[in-house]
Design a protein around this motif. Structure first.
Motif, short mmCIF file in Angstrom:
data_model
loop_
_atom_site.label_atom_id
_atom_site.label_comp_id
_atom_site.label_asym_id
_atom_site.label_seq_id
_atom_site.Cartn_x
_atom_site.Cartn_y
_atom_site.Cartn_z
N PRO A 1 0.80 5.36 21.59
CA PRO A 1 1.04 6.79 21.80
C PRO A 1 -0.22 7.64 21.84
CG PRO A 1 2.63 5.91 20.23
CD PRO A 1 1.64 4.82 20.48
N HIS B 1 9.26 6.95 26.46
CA HIS B 1 8.77 8.01 25.57
C HIS B 1 9.72 9.22 25.56
CE1 HIS B 1 5.54 8.96 22.93
NE2 HIS B 1 5.12 10.02 23.57
N THR C 1 9.06 7.09 17.73
CA THR C 1 7.66 7.43 18.01
C THR C 1 6.92 6.36 18.78
OG1 THR C 1 7.03 6.52 15.86
CG2 THR C 1 7.52 8.88 15.96
#
Length: 500
Positions: A55, A383, A389
């Protein structure tokens, strides 16, 4: 003098320009060759999908191919499927179990009824054990048996014909739409844990010193006793085959690693004895070790593992395929792959490398090991799922569920275009439950599933998966410029596990 200098200068300019042009053209040629080498054949301009591994990283555009990028392909449903997912119109010797066969220079699985088959499976098909999964399963399905019926029906509708590692096989095999399944065992991991030199890490087992204890004098007896449990399913035609272990640290510098262990360790003793014998003297030092020594010992080390486990597997289950070790990290090593191919009927490889699995890599597998392969674990995370997450796991990260589907088609098309591929296993059935801290750290907060924690399928993902799955055999015909729907042969299966 100035005229002669000018003439010389102009000549030199032409030479420099021509040389520069050659360099540019050569660069363009090699860039094109590299792109062609890594791309899927018979395709037009790719999609560009932004992706990353973690991420915190920047999004980077990745060339991606889907069925819509195929040049000249006309969408057409697959021929009729057998109960095992093979093509009904094909006919080869039926042994009652799966075996492998090379036909038209392409490797295939042959199903128990004698039909050519590609294995399209999903890992971890189980109802889940966390509080959230349990409550949601009761609300949506009621019993686990009702969940299993609905789930195997869903997988069949999506064009999958199998369940893979970490699936609830007994439950799934009790359903109307039984999937072809695999068994994942832990010969080495179980032995090493028993000895206290391995423990579960993030996604796989970690071994003391990064060495698997293949030279322990008790390992062979342990493997034989452990393999006794394989006899329970030896007569089941729905079983594709057995994985012997998962993601072991098979480091090419095994000789150095063994020699760093305590001198009383069996692996140290095996390594030092081997090295002394190879050098023909007792006084060997680390500086005496060459790359040829390392490679030769690596083969010796691998041979020990594969000899022991393959013999144990075939002793207690001579009917089914040995589908390898779910290899990770060293599939570019020739010694590894050559040795692997001597023992496994199918090479299983987990892929978390490049966005596009390089053609050269798959070509080397065909050159180094005359065996077919499956990609036994791979995935992309979206996402766009609130609460996830995507910090855990090694798969690629994309922005949307539809782009997960495009990544699926990109990988599967690349595999279908290779004549040594016989299937793939998507990881996995359901998303991680971020509140389930009992699971290992690699499976805690990521969007890996084809369904969410409430068992709702990601429609944008599974629709794109289904589009490819239900045309897989037609796509093979397209890439090969051949028809397989009525292929047949009376010959005895060359690579059948019942005749080897």
């Amino acid at each position: 003098m100035s005229w002669r200098y000018g003439a010389c200068s102009n000549s030199m300019k032409h030479l420099i320009v021509n040389a520069a042009l050659c360099i540019v053209l050569l660069g363009a040629f090699f860039q094109t060759a590299l792109a062609e080498e890594k791309s899927i054949p018979k395709t037009t301009e790719p999609l560009l999908i932004e992706a990353k591994k973690k991420p915190h990283q920047e999004w980077v555009p990745r060339e991606t191919y889907t069925i819509r990028q195929l040049s000249g392909y006309q969408a057409k449903p697959d021929p009729e499927y057998s109960r095992y997912g093979g093509m009904v119109g094909t006919q080869f010797p039926a042994t009652g179990f799966f075996y492998t066969k090379k036909y038209n220079d392409r490797w295939w699985l042959v199903d128990p009824e004698g039909h050519l088959c590609i294995h399209k499976a999903v890992c971890s098909v189980s109802p889940g054990g966390s509080d959230a999964f349990t409550q949601n399963r009761r609300t949506k399905f009621g019993s686990e048996e009702d969940w299993a019926e609905a789930t195997t029906t869903l997988l069949k509708e999506l064009g999958f014909n199998g369940s893979a590692s970490w699936s609830d096989n007994p439950l799934l095999q009790s359903t109307t739409n039984r999937p072809v399944y695999t068994q994942k065992w832990s010969f080495m991991a179980s032995y090493a844990k028993q000895r206290g030199i391995a423990k579960m890490g993030s996604g796989n087992h970690k071994y003391d010193g990064n060495v698997i204890p293949v030279f322990d004098p008790d390992f062979e007896a342990f493997a034989d006793e452990y393999a006794n449990q394989l006899a329970e399913t030896k007569d089941d035609p729905y079983l594709l085959g057995h994985f012997s272990d998962n993601e072991m640290p098979l480091k090419p510098d095994a000789l150095d690693l063994c020699l760093q262990l305590d001198s009383g360790d069996a692996s140290y003793q095996a390594a030092i004895d081997w090295l002394r014998d190879r050098k023909g003297r007792e006084d060997v030092e680390p500086d005496d070790i060459s790359e040829k020594d390392r490679d030769a010992f690596y083969e010796y080390y691998l041979e020990r593992y594969f000899t022991v486990v393959s013999a144990a597997i075939k002793k207690y289950d001579p009917n089914h395929l040995y589908i390898g070790i779910r290899l990770i990290g060293v599939s570019d090593n020739e010694t590894m792959m050559r040795t692997y191919g001597k023992y496994a009927d199918v090479l299983s490889i987990n892929w978390y490398g490049d966005w596009m699995l390089p053609c050269e890599r798959m070509g080397n597998w065909a050159k180094w090991a005359d065996r077919p392969f499956i990609i036994s674990e791979w995935y992309a995370k979206g996402h766009d799922v609130p609460g996830l997450t995507n910090e855990s796991g090694a798969g690629w990260l994309v922005k949307t569920q539809k782009e997960r589907g495009y990544y699926y088609q990109n990988m599967a098309l690349n595999l279908l275009a290779r004549k040594n591929n016989v299937g793939w296993h998507w990881f996995k059935y359901a998303d991680n439950d971020p509140d389930d801290l009992a699971t290992d750290p690699s499976n805690r907060n990521s969007n890996k599933g084809i369904v969410n924690v409430e068992y709702e399928p990601y429609t944008d993902l599974v629709d794109v998966m289904k589009e490819l799955n239900t045309q897989a055999y037609r796509l093979i015909e397209f890439f090969d410029d051949a028809s397989y729907s009525d292929a047949s042969s009376p010959a005895v299966p060359k690579h059948s596990t019942v005749t080897r």
